[in-house]
Scaffold this active site. Structure first.
Site, PDB file in Angstrom:
ATOM      1  N   HIS A  56      11.255   6.326  -1.326  1.00 43.96           N
ATOM      2  CA  HIS A  56      11.345   5.736  -2.664  1.00 43.96           C
ATOM      3  C   HIS A  56      10.678   6.543  -3.765  1.00 43.96           C
ATOM      4  O   HIS A  56      10.949   6.326  -4.957  1.00 43.96           O
ATOM      5  CB  HIS A  56      10.790   4.295  -2.649  1.00 43.96           C
ATOM      6  N   GLU A  99      11.210  10.590  -8.013  1.00 46.62           N
ATOM      7  CA  GLU A  99      10.243  10.521  -9.099  1.00 46.62           C
ATOM      8  C   GLU A  99       9.156  11.589  -8.992  1.00 46.62           C
ATOM      9  O   GLU A  99       8.738  12.155 -10.010  1.00 46.62           O
ATOM     10  CB  GLU A  99       9.602   9.130  -9.100  1.00 46.62           C
ATOM     11  N   ASP A 100       8.703  11.904  -7.773  1.00 44.79           N
ATOM     12  CA  ASP A 100       7.517  12.752  -7.609  1.00 44.79           C
ATOM     13  C   ASP A 100       7.791  14.134  -7.020  1.00 44.79           C
ATOM     14  O   ASP A 100       6.883  14.937  -6.888  1.00 44.79           O
ATOM     15  CB  ASP A 100       6.488  12.037  -6.716  1.00 44.79           C
ATOM     16  N   ASP A 150      -7.664 -30.816  -3.368  1.00 45.01           N
ATOM     17  CA  ASP A 150      -6.616 -30.467  -2.401  1.00 45.01           C
ATOM     18  C   ASP A 150      -6.636 -28.968  -2.073  1.00 45.01           C
ATOM     19  O   ASP A 150      -5.699 -28.237  -2.333  1.00 45.01           O
ATOM     20  CB  ASP A 150      -5.237 -30.897  -2.906  1.00 45.01           C
TER      21      ASP A 150
END
Length: 720
Positions: A92, A96-97, A279
């Protein structure tokens, strides 16, 4: 040298731990439970590919970067996602990198994987785009990808979850920013899509990052109280299990603690102290059939006393994310208030995993497993209209509003159910049914009675919208609508309408200004005349110029003067009466700044201000805008008449009758006093007085100041 050695040892230890927990061998062991050998081999190949792509990259903690995408895949594997999604999770970040392109991924792993990876990838840096705009554009891109394949958001949520788990080495300011984004966007998306397990962990991790002290105190308080109630959990489980067995209902009863952030939210929402939050215990009863769920409710209410007003039937009225369950609250052993959720096994799968539950079964294996997907796509279709009608920042804000649907259920006249956020109005209802219905809405009947369009709707009401052919959205609706679709549709209509009207108005105002300059409008048909003005105002075309005039951002007489060469402007005849005190401003609206109080004789300039025309400032005023296109040089006319405001400050020794003597000198200098202020002296003997006076010009002001300075007790007189 010692500290770097310690850091390297620490990095090695973290790397070894990551290898044990998130290495490909650990991941493969999880996959053996539900994938084929061929599919596992494909996942291994993707891990090797990612390792080579990220080989020179490391996380802030120092460990190899590749363990992050492997950890993301492990999270999805525990949700039993298909191998295509796992491969996309492992890859993923490569677009991008790294230098790997989408096309390369498509050739290597197929179009589906490439589209998933591209959908998760953020928008790169673009010149002139701020970080907030880039974030909004990336989010917009993500949701667009979701409309094609919902697995995109599953990868993104797993990615965010692992990042939140490993935020220790991130700078505090970035950690808080990412955590706030998680609370605002990603945790609500997980809730909207019904992925309970990811939502609760994201909320707790983000809460800890934003408010670490509050988290620590609240966690310690819950641990202390739960230490006294472990026996209560066991007792409730045993009592319910025994009672259900006696009734012949096969069920699993599980007690749990509520997550810390939900406790904190309840304290904030209801203004409760911790000890008033009773609760903290929740129980899930999982049965086989819907009929057993309703029978179980009767058993629960027989064993423990129900709390009035605390019952909700989300089986008959499922939530928008597909969640179905019966909710009730009872008084348990020792007076402890306990929450009980009753659902079938299929409902439990959906409640825990939401849209991910669809991929936990083979296609077509069970009825109803695709229901969360269908609901998610219905929500996304509504957002798709928003995408087409809003810029990225407006879209992001609209989605944030839409992600917190404390819901109400209302009916159309035909009996169809519409889910709307709590506080929604008939206008929201109209836009939810159809955009055209909302645009032509003029009134509404709620349960047969005419109600104002801003009336909040309540559960179970039947709403009928009354329309008129010529009706159009009203800007006032933006003050009360709750849904993103209604808000965006109204804004889009008003924006388009205002632009058309502004163009017509701007053209007409410019024509009027040209006539006042005694220049034929036909002279402006030469588009070359506009080029210098458009460049100076940083506008794209003539229509943008008309819009700026029509909306009041630019003044038509000023634009007209800038469009024409100086020799084409007819000058007034010598000796002609001047309507205003500033040369060259005939026909313009003038206002004098209250920050510097200019008077005739001062050097001045004008700032263009929407709604005030040209605001006259002294050139040395600190509030004058720096942008050249926002100011114009001004000069005083030769013959200036009238009185102008000026402010002076007088510092003097506090003596009896001082104020009277100063005011007398001002009056004898031919000036009148509009206002006097004497600020608190703070215990000192000195006194400062501020006078707002009227003067004819700068010379008159100097005469007033000289007269005040002659007084014995006065130390200093200055102009403000």
């Amino acid at each position: 040298m010692e500290l770097p050695v310690i850091q390297r040892i620490s990095t090695v230890i973290r790397t070894q731990r990551a290898e044990r927990e998130y290495g490909i061998d650990a991941l493969a062991k999880v996959l053996e439970g539900y994938l084929t050998d061929e599919q596992i081999a494909e996942v291994r190949r993707a891990a090797e590919f990612a390792g080579n792509a990220h080989k020179d990259q490391r996380r802030t903690s120092g460990e190899p970067y590749v363990y992050h995408p492997l950890a993301v895949a492990r999270i999805l594997a525990e949700m039993r996602l298909d191998h295509t999604t796992l491969i996309a999770a492992i890859l993923h970040d490569v677009i991008e990198d790294t230098g790997i392109s989408k096309d390369s991924l498509a050739l290597e792993y197929g179009k589906d994987v490439a589209e998933l990876v591209d959908g998760v990838s953020k928008i790169g840096k673009i010149e002139g785009m701020s970080r907030q705009e880039r974030q909004a554009e990336s989010f917009r891109k993500l949701l667009l990808a979701m409309t094609q394949d919902l697995r995109v958001i599953l990868v993104k949520l797993a990615d965010r979850l692992h990042n939140m788990r490993t935020m220790t080495h991130v700078a505090p300011d970035k950690r808080r920013r990412v955590a706030q984004e998680t609370l605002d966007i990603y945790a609500p998306i997980a809730q909207r899509l019904g992925i309970h397990t990811i939502r609760t962990e994201l909320e707790d991790l983000a809460f800890e990052a934003i408010y670490p002290r509050r988290y620590f105190v609240l966690a310690a308080a819950i641990r202390e109280q739960m230490g006294d109630t472990r026996n209560v959990i066991k007792e409730v489980e045993q009592k319910l299990s025994a009672a259900l067995k006696n009734e012949g209902i096969g069920a699993t009863v599980v007690g749990r603690e509520k997550n810390i952030y939900s406790v904190y939210q309840k304290m904030q929402r209801k203004k409760l102290k911790f000890l008033k939050v009773m609760d903290l215990l929740g129980f899930r009863v999982i049965v086989s059939k819907v009929d057993d769920a309703y029978r179980t409710l009767g058993v629960v209410h027989h064993v423990f006393k129900p709390v009035p007003g605390e019952f909700d039937d989300y089986i008959a009225n499922a939530k928008s994310n597909g969640y179905q369950s019966l909710h009730t609250a009872c008084v348990g052993p020792g007076g402890h208030k306990v929450e009980v959720q009753i659902r079938t096994r299929d409902m439990h799968h959906v409640a825990e995993s939401g849209i991910a539950a669809h991929w936990q079964y083979k296609l077509g294996a069970r009825d109803g497993t695709a229901a969360p997907q269908a609901r998610a796509r219905e929500w996304l279709r509504g957002l798709f209209d928003t995408l087409n009608n809003a810029n990225s920042m407006d879209f992001l804000e609209s989605v944030k509003v839409d992600l917190f649907p404390d819901e109400v259920y209302v009916f159309t006249p035909r009996g169809d159910i519409r889910r709307l956020p709590r506080g929604a109005t008939p206008v929201d209802f109209a836009f939810a049914v159809h955009s055209e219905l909302g645009e032509h809405c003029v009134a509404a009947r709620v349960d047969g009675q005419l109600e104002p369009l801003n009336s909040p709707l309540k559960n179970g009401q039947t709403v009928q919208i009354i329309t008129a052919r010529h009706a159009r959205p009203n800007a006032a609706w933006l003050n009360f609508v709750k849904t993103a679709k209604a808000r965006t549709s109204i804004r889009s209509y008003l924006k388009n309408q205002r632009e058309d009207e502004a163009i017509r108005l701007g053209r007409r105002l410019l024509e009027i200004a040209m006539r006042e300059l005694q220049v034929p409008v036909a002279a402006l048909k030469d588009e070359k005349r506009y080029a210098p003005v458009l460049k100076a105002y940083a506008l794209n075309d003539i229509e943008d110029l008309f819009v700026s005039i029509g909306t009041g951002s630019r003044l038509a007489p000023l634009v007209a003067r800038q469009l024409l060469p100086e020799h084409e402007i007819d000058k007034p005849a010598p000796g002609a009466a001047q309507s205003l005190a500033i040369e060259g401003t005939e026909g313009l609206v003038l206002d004098y700044a209250r920050c510097c109080y200019p008077v005739p004789g001062d050097e001045i300039r004008g700032n263009v201000s929407v709604g005030r025309g040209i605001v006259v400032h002294r050139t040395d005023c600190k509030h004058v805008k720096a942008r050249p296109e926002d100011w114009v040089p001004l000069t005083w006319a030769d013959q200036v008449q009238g009185d102008y405001l000026a402010e002076i400050r007088v510092k003097a020794q506090n003596q009896r009758g001082l104020l009277a003597r100063v005011t007398t000198e001002i009056a004898e200098a031919g000036s009148s006093i509009e206002n006097v202020q004497i600020p608190d002296r703070g215990g000192g003997e000195g006194l400062e007085m501020r006078f707002l006076i009227t003067v004819r010009d700068r010379v008159h002001l100097a005469r007033v100041i000289r007269r005040i300075r002659r007084l014995d007790s006065v130390e200093r007189v200055i102009r403000a």
